[in-house]
Design an enzyme around this catalytic site. Structure first.
Site, PDB file in Angstrom:
ATOM      1  CG  ASP A 166       7.204   1.499  55.143  1.00  0.00           C
ATOM      2  OD1 ASP A 166       6.757   2.656  54.998  1.00  0.00           O
ATOM      3  OD2 ASP A 166       6.560   0.584  55.700  1.00  0.00           O
TER       4      ASP A 166
ATOM      5  CE  LYS B 229       3.931   3.399  54.813  1.00  0.00           C
ATOM      6  NZ  LYS B 229       4.317   3.273  56.228  1.00  0.00           N
TER       7      LYS B 229
ATOM      8  CD  GLU C  57      -0.992   1.306  61.218  1.00  0.00           C
ATOM      9  OE1 GLU C  57      -0.039   1.749  60.532  1.00  0.00           O
ATOM     10  OE2 GLU C  57      -1.011   0.157  61.705  1.00  0.00           O
TER      11      GLU C  57
HETATM   12  O1  KIV Z   1       4.551  -1.409  56.895  1.00  0.00           O
HETATM   13  C1  KIV Z   1       3.363  -1.447  56.544  1.00  0.00           C
HETATM   14  O2  KIV Z   1       2.841  -2.447  56.065  1.00  0.00           O
HETATM   15  C2  KIV Z   1       2.566  -0.234  56.720  1.00  0.00           C
HETATM   16  C3  KIV Z   1       1.090  -0.349  56.523  1.00  0.00           C
HETATM   17  C4  KIV Z   1       0.462  -0.964  57.703  1.00  0.00           C
HETATM   18  C5  KIV Z   1       0.456   0.947  56.191  1.00  0.00           C
HETATM   19  O3  KIV Z   1       3.090   0.789  57.029  1.00  0.00           O
END
Ligand code: KIV
Length: 293
Positions: free
Chosen positions: A111, A140, A209
């Site tokens: 992320d 992401k 989500e």
């Molecule tokens: O940060 C995370 O764990 C997520 C998931 C909930 C998809 O973005």
């Protein structure tokens, strides 16, 4: 208790012939596309450290997400907003080492945290490079509309991107809480527009989500080149993701109602993760009855 007498020649008895490591195919974007074409559901789980990542990999999870949910799960924050790029890289590197140590095959997604891609596509690229140098195969980022040019900029420079629409936790304060998104005609139309723009910009995956199951299913049909991964969106997506600690029944706050505690009937953490993988593949998870929105 007596221990067995070692066989002559070695201190531990006769060593068995080394058995070859099982051949596992590394997960790649073409492999994920093949799976989708064959109608096989994609499994994704979060992990934040080497050991859990290695166990998830060994249990057959195809995609491991080093999510910024680590802010809540590992750091005890009340949201993901306070997570820094430095922290993400630390956990990304730990997960990557864990998976490599067991010669794992999982596709690793990291992320981009809040504030690390918002200023400009150039800032997003600098942040993405750091995450990829820490071991990510894909980054992401959250949101639609303004993010499409950033996604295109990253993809053109060789950075695979997973987008994230619906409930986007980094904007929880703007959204007014962790609530279902894309309800109602106008909201659904905007979400659909954003999803198509992100696919057009080159996003290879899209986390959806907490959006209505019907919307998630129809988007999945429309997005032929972008694999939808659902969380709280029902059965109709190309794959599923859960936060590891949630599916093991460990949550410091309120457990989301769409989560199943896979640890309940499992004898081990690996067993719980294997049960999750099988349940997703067989279509037993998620349970659409728990996705009434
Ligand atoms: O940060 C995370 O764990 C997520 C998931 C909930 C998809 O973005």
């Amino acid at each position: 208790m007596t221990s067995p007498t070692p066989a002559p020649g070695t201190p531990y008895g006769t060593l068995p012939a080394a058995s070859p490591l099982p051949q596992r195919r590394p997960i790649s974007l073409p492999r994920l596309a093949q799976m989708r074409e064959a109608g096989e559901r994609i499994t994704m789980l979060t992990a934040y450290d080497a050991t859990f990542a290695a166990v998830a990999d060994a249990a057959g999870v195809e995609c491991i997400l080093v999510g910024d949910s680590l802010g809540m799960v590992c750091q005890g924050l009340s949201s993901t907003v306070g997570v820094t790029l430095e922290t993400m890289c630390y956990h990304m590197a730990s997960v990557s080492r864990g998976v490599r140590r067991v010669q794992g095959t999982a596709w690793l997604i990291g992320d981009l945290p809040f504030g690390s891609y918002h200023e400009s596509p150039e800032q997003a690229l600098r942040s993405a490079c750091q995450l990829m140098q820490a071991g990510a195969h894909m980054v992401k980022l959250e949101g639609g509309g303004w993010t499409a040019p950033t996604v295109r900029f990253l993809v053109e420079r060789g950075v695979p991107v997973c987008a994230h629409l619906g409930l986007t936790p980094q904007t929880v304060h703007a959204l007014g809480g962790y609530r279902v998104q894309g309800k109602g005609e106008e909201a659904a139309a905007q979400l659909r527009r954003h999803a198509l723009e992100l696919q057009d910009a080159g996003a290879a995956m899209l986390v959806l989500e907490m959006v209505p199951a019907q919307l998630a299913a129809s988007l999945t049909t429309e997005l032929a080149h972008c694999h939808t991964i659902g969380i709280g969106t029902g059965q109709g997506t190309a794959g599923q993701v859960l936060v590891l600690h949630d599916m093991l029944g460990m949550n410091l706050g309120k457990m989301p109602r769409f989560v199943h505690n896979f640890m309940q009937d499992a004898g081990s953490i690996k067993g719980a993760i294997e049960a999750y993988v099988h349940a997703v593949k067989d279509g037993r998870f998620p349970d659409d009855k728990l996705h009434a929105w």
